[in-house]
Design an enzyme around this catalytic site. Sequence first.
Site, PDB file in Angstrom:
ATOM      1  N   LYS A 219      68.593  13.799  27.328  1.00 20.65           N
ATOM      2  CA  LYS A 219      69.557  12.884  27.938  1.00 20.65           C
ATOM      3  C   LYS A 219      69.767  13.381  29.373  1.00 20.65           C
ATOM      4  CE  LYS A 219      74.092  10.804  27.049  1.00 20.65           C
ATOM      5  NZ  LYS A 219      73.753   9.406  27.273  1.00 20.65           N
TER       6      LYS A 219
HETATM    7  C1  LIG Z   1      69.401   5.517  26.361  1.00 17.33           C
HETATM    8  C2  LIG Z   1      70.375   5.737  25.261  1.00 17.33           C
HETATM    9  N1  LIG Z   1      70.011   5.462  23.997  1.00 17.33           N
HETATM   10  C3  LIG Z   1      70.855   5.642  22.973  1.00 17.33           C
HETATM   11  C4  LIG Z   1      72.135   6.110  23.172  1.00 17.33           C
HETATM   12  C5  LIG Z   1      73.055   6.316  22.016  1.00 17.33           C
HETATM   13  O1  LIG Z   1      73.232   7.693  21.767  1.00 17.33           O
HETATM   14  P1  LIG Z   1      74.563   8.262  21.146  1.00 17.33           P
HETATM   15  O2  LIG Z   1      74.794   7.521  19.888  1.00 17.33           O
HETATM   16  O3  LIG Z   1      74.277   9.697  20.917  1.00 17.33           O
HETATM   17  O4  LIG Z   1      75.625   8.031  22.137  1.00 17.33           O
HETATM   18  C6  LIG Z   1      72.556   6.418  24.471  1.00 17.33           C
HETATM   19  C7  LIG Z   1      73.904   6.953  24.724  1.00 17.33           C
HETATM   20  O5  LIG Z   1      74.076   8.128  24.857  1.00 17.33           O
HETATM   21  C8  LIG Z   1      71.658   6.231  25.534  1.00 17.33           C
HETATM   22  O6  LIG Z   1      72.027   6.505  26.787  1.00 17.33           O
END
Ligand SMILES: Cc1ncc(COP(=O)(O)O)c(C=O)c1O
Length: 313
Positions: free
Chosen positions: A156
């Site tokens: 991330k």
């Molecule tokens: C590109 C992306 N995909 C999926 C998610 C969902 O991840 P999470 O459930 O850990 O927030 C996020 C958010 O963080 C994201 O930025």
Amino acid sequence: MPLETTANIWHNGKLIPWDKAQIHVMSHVVHYGSSVFEGIRCYTQPNAAGIFRLHEHMQRMLDSAKIYRMPVPYTAQQLCAAVVDVVEANGIAPCYIRPIAFRGYGEMGINPLTSPVEVYVANFPWGKYVPGNEGADVCISSWSRLAPNTMPSLAKAGANYMNSQLIRMEAEINGYSEGIALDVNGYLSEGSGENLFLVRGGVLYTTPLANSVLSGITRNSIITIAKQLGIEVVEQALPREMIYICDEAFFTGTAAEVTHLRSVDRILVADGKMGPITTAIHNEFFAIVNGLKPDRYNWLTPVNVKVPEPVGA
Ligand SMILES: Cc1ncc(COP(=O)(O)O)c(C=O)c1O
């Protein structure tokens, strides 16, 4: 929606005033996108507040840093303690929490290894992320998700969100709430900041990690809840057209929580209403995070913040 400020931000082990959390314009991150971060929600329960899956988020931030060879001088436990400190010091719940580690002010040039690593944790009030109370109207983006072995989707990292920005801007300019990107092979991947789930024939499908998605912590929670509810869950590559003919579709994410999709490319998803499987999963998710059902998976880390009385209580 303008950012609502709070009193304190955690920086490298200390709480500092919000306005003092500043960096130099020549910091490495400003030029080369060298950051890894998290988004976490703190929910309120009757007379309590709890941070959702705190340890998993901090571990994912350390994993993201590891991929980018960024030494973060804190353990997951220390980062969890930092998050609790700042949330309690600011005294605001519910809230959204943003931990970030990045390459700061040091040398100029692409190689980040000589620039110092800075860690901050901020929190602030934040409401609904994907607009549309009756379900979101979304589109398939003309932008693809990150190709394998280019930018790592499992990290991330701030730089990944340049791709997300293209997807989201295009969607909003064209009158949609959000865009869904395909991967480079044309399979469904994910939204600009959300994982994607479809229901067809009573089976819950989601796109696997190999289709350029973030390993969402909400995604993992929803898979856990669905299995507990006796719903069959399948992670497999999904062709684009599956989303036009599915019975239900929804996004998951810390910001988006569980958001049902009403239409995709102006094609209604079934009758456009939230379907029974999405409803069951949505209700179970919110019952747990809002303390109406026991926290049977130990997903909530308690924080000592005075919670506002519910209206009418
Ligand atoms: C590109 C992306 N995909 C999926 C998610 C969902 O991840 P999470 O459930 O850990 O927030 C996020 C958010 O963080 C994201 O930025």
